[in-house]
Design a protein around this motif. Structure first.
Motif, PDB file in Angstrom:
ATOM      1  N   GLY A  12      29.885  43.606  64.271  1.00 58.64           N
ATOM      2  CA  GLY A  12      28.968  42.757  63.513  1.00 58.64           C
ATOM      3  C   GLY A  12      27.995  43.499  62.628  1.00 58.64           C
ATOM      4  O   GLY A  12      27.177  42.871  61.955  1.00 58.64           O
ATOM      5  N   TYR A  13      28.035  44.845  62.610  1.00 55.46           N
ATOM      6  CA  TYR A  13      27.186  45.599  61.688  1.00 55.46           C
ATOM      7  C   TYR A  13      27.688  45.375  60.266  1.00 55.46           C
ATOM      8  O   TYR A  13      28.899  45.372  60.018  1.00 55.46           O
ATOM      9  N   MET A  14      26.753  45.207  59.345  1.00 53.13           N
ATOM     10  CA  MET A  14      27.115  44.956  57.961  1.00 53.13           C
ATOM     11  C   MET A  14      26.691  46.134  57.081  1.00 53.13           C
ATOM     12  O   MET A  14      25.642  46.740  57.294  1.00 53.13           O
ATOM     13  N   TYR A  15      27.532  46.411  56.098  1.00 50.25           N
ATOM     14  CA  TYR A  15      27.323  47.542  55.201  1.00 50.25           C
ATOM     15  C   TYR A  15      27.390  47.048  53.761  1.00 50.25           C
ATOM     16  O   TYR A  15      28.335  46.339  53.388  1.00 50.25           O
ATOM     17  N   PHE A  16      26.396  47.420  52.981  1.00 51.22           N
ATOM     18  CA  PHE A  16      26.377  47.010  51.580  1.00 51.22           C
ATOM     19  C   PHE A  16      27.508  47.701  50.838  1.00 51.22           C
ATOM     20  O   PHE A  16      27.708  48.912  50.961  1.00 51.22           O
ATOM     21  N   ARG A  17      28.247  46.922  50.054  1.00 53.41           N
ATOM     22  CA  ARG A  17      29.351  47.498  49.295  1.00 53.41           C
ATOM     23  C   ARG A  17      29.014  47.531  47.810  1.00 53.41           C
ATOM     24  O   ARG A  17      29.022  48.571  47.188  1.00 53.41           O
ATOM     25  N   ASP A  18      28.719  46.396  47.217  1.00 51.01           N
ATOM     26  CA  ASP A  18      28.445  46.340  45.782  1.00 51.01           C
ATOM     27  C   ASP A  18      27.763  45.034  45.433  1.00 51.01           C
ATOM     28  O   ASP A  18      27.889  44.046  46.158  1.00 51.01           O
ATOM     29  N   ARG A  19      27.092  45.043  44.291  1.00 53.52           N
ATOM     30  CA  ARG A  19      26.648  43.787  43.712  1.00 53.52           C
ATOM     31  C   ARG A  19      27.835  43.112  43.049  1.00 53.52           C
ATOM     32  O   ARG A  19      28.743  43.782  42.567  1.00 53.52           O
ATOM     33  N   SER A  20      27.796  41.796  43.054  1.00 55.68           N
ATOM     34  CA  SER A  20      28.891  41.031  42.458  1.00 55.68           C
ATOM     35  C   SER A  20      29.188  41.533  41.055  1.00 55.68           C
ATOM     36  O   SER A  20      28.306  41.653  40.217  1.00 55.68           O
ATOM     37  N   GLY A  21      30.450  41.855  40.807  1.00 57.93           N
ATOM     38  CA  GLY A  21      30.850  42.331  39.488  1.00 57.93           C
ATOM     39  C   GLY A  21      30.841  43.841  39.370  1.00 57.93           C
ATOM     40  O   GLY A  21      31.383  44.381  38.411  1.00 57.93           O
ATOM     41  N   ASP A  22      30.248  44.557  40.329  1.00 58.98           N
ATOM     42  CA  ASP A  22      30.218  46.011  40.256  1.00 58.98           C
ATOM     43  C   ASP A  22      31.537  46.628  40.714  1.00 58.98           C
ATOM     44  O   ASP A  22      31.908  47.704  40.275  1.00 58.98           O
ATOM     45  N   THR A  23      32.219  45.977  41.637  1.00 55.29           N
ATOM     46  CA  THR A  23      33.536  46.451  42.039  1.00 55.29           C
ATOM     47  C   THR A  23      34.526  46.169  40.916  1.00 55.29           C
ATOM     48  O   THR A  23      34.508  45.089  40.328  1.00 55.29           O
ATOM     49  N   PHE A  24      35.386  47.132  40.621  1.00 59.09           N
ATOM     50  CA  PHE A  24      36.400  46.888  39.600  1.00 59.09           C
ATOM     51  C   PHE A  24      37.749  47.412  40.094  1.00 59.09           C
ATOM     52  O   PHE A  24      37.824  48.212  41.034  1.00 59.09           O
ATOM     53  N   ARG A  25      38.830  46.925  39.463  1.00 55.88           N
ATOM     54  CA  ARG A  25      40.177  47.333  39.861  1.00 55.88           C
ATOM     55  C   ARG A  25      40.754  48.295  38.833  1.00 55.88           C
ATOM     56  O   ARG A  25      40.651  48.073  37.633  1.00 55.88           O
ATOM     57  N   TRP A  26      41.358  49.372  39.370  1.00 50.65           N
ATOM     58  CA  TRP A  26      42.002  50.353  38.516  1.00 50.65           C
ATOM     59  C   TRP A  26      43.231  50.885  39.243  1.00 50.65           C
ATOM     60  O   TRP A  26      43.149  51.278  40.398  1.00 50.65           O
ATOM     61  N   ARG A  27      44.366  50.848  38.570  1.00 49.07           N
ATOM     62  CA  ARG A  27      45.636  51.268  39.155  1.00 49.07           C
ATOM     63  C   ARG A  27      45.941  50.493  40.429  1.00 49.07           C
ATOM     64  O   ARG A  27      46.440  51.045  41.420  1.00 49.07           O
ATOM     65  N   GLY A  28      45.612  49.203  40.410  1.00 48.15           N
ATOM     66  CA  GLY A  28      45.910  48.337  41.545  1.00 48.15           C
ATOM     67  C   GLY A  28      45.007  48.520  42.739  1.00 48.15           C
ATOM     68  O   GLY A  28      45.238  47.932  43.799  1.00 48.15           O
TER      69      GLY A  28
END
Length: 648
Positions: A502-518
């Motif tokens: 149940g520990y939570m870890y910040f990943r990104d703000r919405s839209g900051d994650t992007f896809r590259w090479r699948g």
């Protein structure tokens, strides 16, 4: 009138513990039902590992909830809670201003805020009117918004870094009738003076010449406050309660113009009290507050400990990495605040004796990257990190109460409905919520990144969402049919991931994650790795669109004030630590990377300019896959990329 201490006393610690015990027992019965339904022993393994943490979290939650319930029933508000604090600590230092060394006792802070209240009433302002405050951090700013609140007037806390159009926008969106500005910001005011409404009253605090005041059509406030009565003003009509507006705090504006978030009295108490109880602060703690007071971390998490719990708070005009530990020693600080990149900036400083000669035992804040967490605690000898996640306006704040490295908080796996928040699946390309066959949001499994949401209940001070001054902006943050049919939930806009416990870890703000090479690329993770490689240099990572190419290519803007960046050694280093899809395709080498007043990196302009060398004087490089090196992007190479003649 009750304060947090008297609430706890009236309930009795044993009574509160009994209430926790009853809730816990009921939840374990419910958990047994979950086990019988799933036939999974994993439930009991998780319960054994997390019971102590969850019980402590439940205790904190109930303590804040019950205090709020009492305050709502007694028609209290932040000024009346502060009045009780003054009675407990009349001569204790409340605020210390580091810039001048002046100390305000609780009585002095109360009297000056009373003078502000009488001045505001003399201006004819009534409950519900708004006054903008535009000044650098100082104790007077606290006295101003607190005094205004005593007569029901709401303050709009303006970021002192804003200029021109963004400044005008923030003043205008709040509907302010007047503005109080610091003399240090007179030039910024002069730039917008002709664009402000002629009916807007202007007051200046600090030293300005008569000519300067005249050019700004402003009146000097300091002599007015010096002559104003110091006794408590009569209550405003209608009186303000815990669910009424206190002031406005603006979002950072990293992705557009700032929004004015509404802070009601109960929200102020809730944020400050959670920080106090979750991180086990003490009444004799001295807090070092180097964060801007236009921000919720500085003004609520920090100053809130003074107003509500009677702690002494040292107000720093502006964060200084070189003076940080010396200040802590000088004022005997035991708690420090951080946000964004402050811890990384401190690590980048040369070693000095003061960094181990302090009494700081707790650092409270958010945005501490896992990559610098242990390095910070080890080097500076800070025993506890109080990391939390939360935005000014959100109803799904979480806190790391037991020091789990890298986590920004937790939610119980065995009592998930006690605090109704959830990570839900989103479409990776559009960031739209994914729905199941019933039209409800799909919850994420452990290890699966998702958008954090919190169920809205306007009758519960812990779960209400008050939104922004702009109603359209408010509606965009509310989703329907999230947990169940016909419910509503606040959309945080932030991507987190939860582990099995149940520990939570910040990943990104919405839209900051992007896809590259699948593959999904987390900008936050790559920024942390690159910053470590470059000795804690400022780095902004983002995706840029390339015509005819699927996904977005990674681009890193790197601060290089000395002009010594070496592309060749940089490439060798990232080949060791980053998978091929996460390595920046483009580099942008700048003298500095723009950040907000709270050290959040501003990417909007960088993303808009992309890799076009005609739009900037910064150096831009492309990772040439054939030559296996970074090459400078000139107009000819740019055209080759855009026309598809240079494969990526």
């Amino acid at each position: 009138m009750h304060n947090a201490a008297s609430v706890s006393a009236s309930l009795g610690s044993m009574g509160l513990l009994r209430l926790v015990g009853v809730t816990w027992s009921w939840s374990l019965v419910a958990g047994l039902g979950v086990y019988l339904g799933t036939k999974s022993w994993k439930y009991f393994y998780i319960a054994a590992r997390t019971a102590k943490r969850d019980l402590n979290g439940l205790y904190v939650l109930l303590r804040v909830k019950l205090a709020l319930w009492r305050y709502v029933r007694s028609a209290s508000n932040i000024p009346s809670i502060f009045a009780q604090t003054v009675k407990r600590h009349p001569n204790k230092p409340a605020l210390i201003y580091e810039a001048t060394g002046e100390t305000w006792t609780f009585t002095q802070l109360d009297q000056i805020s009373n003078a502000v209240a009488h001045w505001a009433r003399g201006q004819g302002w009534v409950s519900g009117d708004v006054v903008a405050l535009f000044m650098e951090s100082r104790p007077l700013q606290v006295a101003l918004w607190l005094g205004l609140a005593k007569v029901g007037v709401e303050a709009a806390l303006i970021n002192f870094s804003l200029r021109c159009d963004p400044l005008l926008h923030c003043i205008g969106v709040s509907g302010s009738r007047a503005i109080v500005f610091g003399a240090e910001l007179a030039d910024a005011m002069l730039e917008v003076s002709s664009s402000l409404s002629q009916s807007m009253v202007r007051f200046s605090t600090g030293d300005l010449s008569v000519e300067h005041l005249a050019s700004l059509a402003a009146q000097p406030l300091d002599p007015i406050l010096a002559a104003a009565p110091r006794h408590e003003p009569s209550p405003c009509d209608p009186p303000k309660g815990m669910n009424d507006r206190l002031f406005y705090i603006y979002t950072s504006g990293t992705t557009g113009l700032p929004k004015a978030a509404i802070v009601v009295h109960s929200r102020y108490y809730r944020i400050a009290a959670f920080g106090y109880f979750a991180f086990r602060m003490r009444s004799d703690d001295i807090v070092y507050d180097c964060l801007p007071l236009y921000h919720s971390a500085g003004n609520i998490i920090g100053v809130g400990q003074c107003l509500i719990h009677g702690l002494t708070v040292v107000v720093k005009k502006k964060f200084s990495a070189s003076r940080f530990w010396e200040d802590c020693i000088k004022y005997n600080c035991t708690v420090v605040q951080y946000i964004g990149e402050i811890c990384r900036y401190l690590l980048s400083q040369p070693v000095r004796p003061s960094e181990k000669g302090h009494k700081v035992r707790l650092a409270v804040g958010n945005g501490l990257r896992p990559s610098v967490w242990e390095a910070f605690t080890e080097r500076f000898g800070v025993a506890q990190i109080g990391e939390f996640y939360g935005a000014t306006e959100c109803n799904c704040s979480i806190a790391n109460m037991d020091g789990k490295v890298g986590a920004c908080g937790f939610n119980s796996r065995i009592l998930p409905n006690v605090y109704p928040i959830r990570l839900v699946r989103v479409d990776e390309d559009t960031m739209e919520l994914v729905r199941d066959s019933r039209g409800l949001c799909v919850p994420c499994q452990p290890g699966e990144p998702g958008l954090l949401v919190g169920r809205i209940n306007q009758q519960d001070p812990l779960r209400r969402f008050d939104g922004y001054a702009n109603q359209d902006a408010t509606r965009k943050k509310i989703a329907q049919n999230v947990f169940k049919k016909n419910d509503t939930a606040y959309i945080s806009g932030d991507v987190l991931v939860m582990d099995d416990l149940g520990y939570m870890y910040f990943r990104d703000r919405s839209g900051d994650t992007f896809r590259w090479r699948g593959e999904n690329v987390s900008t936050t993770e790559v920024e942390g790795i690159l910053s470590n490689l470059l000795a804690q240099t400022d780095v902004a990572v983002y995706g840029v669109a390339v015509p005819g190419v699927e996904g977005k290519a990674g681009m890193a803007a790197i601060a290089d004030p000395a002009g010594s960046f070496d592309c060749s050694s940089f490439l060798q280093n990232i080949q060791r630590v980053l998978p091929s899809y996460a390595r920046p395709v483009f580099l942008r080498i700048s003298p500095h990377v723009d950040t907000t007043g709270t050290f959040k990196i501003q990417k909007t302009r960088l993303q808009r300019e992309g890799f076009d060398p005609r739009l900037t004087t910064d150096q831009i490089f492309l990772l040439n896959p054939r030559a296996a090196c970074y090459e400078a992007v000139d107009e000819a190479l740019y055209n080759a990329i855009v026309e598809g003649r240079m494969p990526l």
